[in-house]
Write an enzyme that holds these catalytic residues in place. Sequence first.
Site, PDB file in Angstrom:
ATOM      1  N   ASP A  22       0.771  -1.242   0.000  1.00 23.70           N
ATOM      2  CA  ASP A  22       0.000   0.000   0.000  1.00 23.70           C
ATOM      3  C   ASP A  22       0.805   1.296   0.000  1.00 23.70           C
ATOM      4  O   ASP A  22       0.487   2.206  -0.743  1.00 23.70           O
ATOM      5  CB  ASP A  22      -0.931   0.024   1.220  1.00 23.70           C
ATOM      6  N   GLU A  77       1.839  -9.415  11.349  1.00 25.25           N
ATOM      7  CA  GLU A  77       1.617  -9.079   9.936  1.00 25.25           C
ATOM      8  C   GLU A  77       2.952  -8.949   9.189  1.00 25.25           C
ATOM      9  O   GLU A  77       3.106  -9.406   8.070  1.00 25.25           O
ATOM     10  CB  GLU A  77       0.828  -7.766   9.845  1.00 25.25           C
TER      11      GLU A  77
END
Length: 420
Positions: A163, A393
């Site tokens: 992102d 993550e």
Amino acid sequence: LTGTNRRAADILIGNDRGGYTVPSAKLYPFQWNWDSALVALGFSVFDSDRAWQEVESLLSAQWDNGMVPHIIFWKEEKSYFPGPEQWGTTDIAKSPPTSGITQPPVAATVIERLLAEDSAAHRDRAAKLLPKLDRWHQWFLDARDPDGRGVVAIMHPWESGRDNLPDWDRPLSFIDTTGVGTYHRRDTDIVNEDERPKNNDYDHYMALVKFGRDCNWNTDHIARNCPFWVAEPGMNAILRRAERDLINMATLLGQGDIAARATARLARLDAGFELLWSETVGGYVTLDLRRDEHATGLTSGSWLALFAGPVEPTRTTKMAATLTHWLSQVKHGVPSFDPNHELFDSIRYWRGPVWAMVNWMIATGLSEHGETDLAERIRRDTQSLIDQSDFREYFCPVTGRGGGGTDFSWTASMSLYWAA
Ligand code: DGY
């Protein structure tokens, strides 16, 4: 299963919502495209049927035009932003609603591996999925490379799955964000804001969602007018790999038309990938297609050229040397962005941190090019990060600290399938 593997399997089981798996219970409470595909590999270690269900549910959300969306909103859940209202795809996606963009098409590569485990037992299931993969891959060329240059564009940073990569800073800087209005981010309610994209990034993300919604996700309009239109090595490498794996499966299963179409697409993509080579930077980099301008840094996506298919030996040697240099600058590889670059940020999401599933793809490509020592170093680094900081993550390449979401599905999957 015992020890780390048992814990990893329990994370997948805990994140299973019945046929699909959420990446992380609080932060990402729906089905995400490439997360889901990669998670199927972890399930395949202990529950083959469940692994197939994962990819079947993902592909069941395919749009009529062939696109497989990046988020599938199976259930209503208020803890995530932007939700179905912001995407405005209800008429196109029918039920359930989805986002309006795609994500790296790693699914074919995953399905090829599920099939290879027992091709006699799984051929019927695979055979049903091949036409969907074929249509999705064709969509990439039609919608995202209508001029036939041989590289596919992304229309939103979220499509890359990476992102807030520094590569997007300059292309995004040309976008007018005055129309986005006020909104409430939910991600920073859950995760420390130093570990997430900045508010200024989110304004740009929302401007692009608005752009897509306003044209009803019309692919011709997007290709002609979207203010963000870049080709990046990660997406293009994963698509090339996916075409190769689709050809293998279609040949094995006697689906000759699909094999022929994938072969033609692959020839175009293999040739076009050359556009991403930068002699100045010394590797494969992002190309801003609106300005014909290369990015100034290598990213973890640059190494995925080795995962895509054969790279000529002089370039492979050069890339391996640069990667070895990167690894000498940090304690744990592979950082998502060049650790020597001024925009490197060791804990902010895709501006430095290490991601287990990118490591798997890089190590796979390195092994296939004979760079087995480097591949093994990356595998060991991945497992030691998980041992140190659990199934987070992503991880800080300098300290090994975990970041972002907890009990993360693709980290658990990669540990089970590859690293442990
Ligand atoms: C998010 O919400 O941060 C996701 O990465 C978008 O796909």
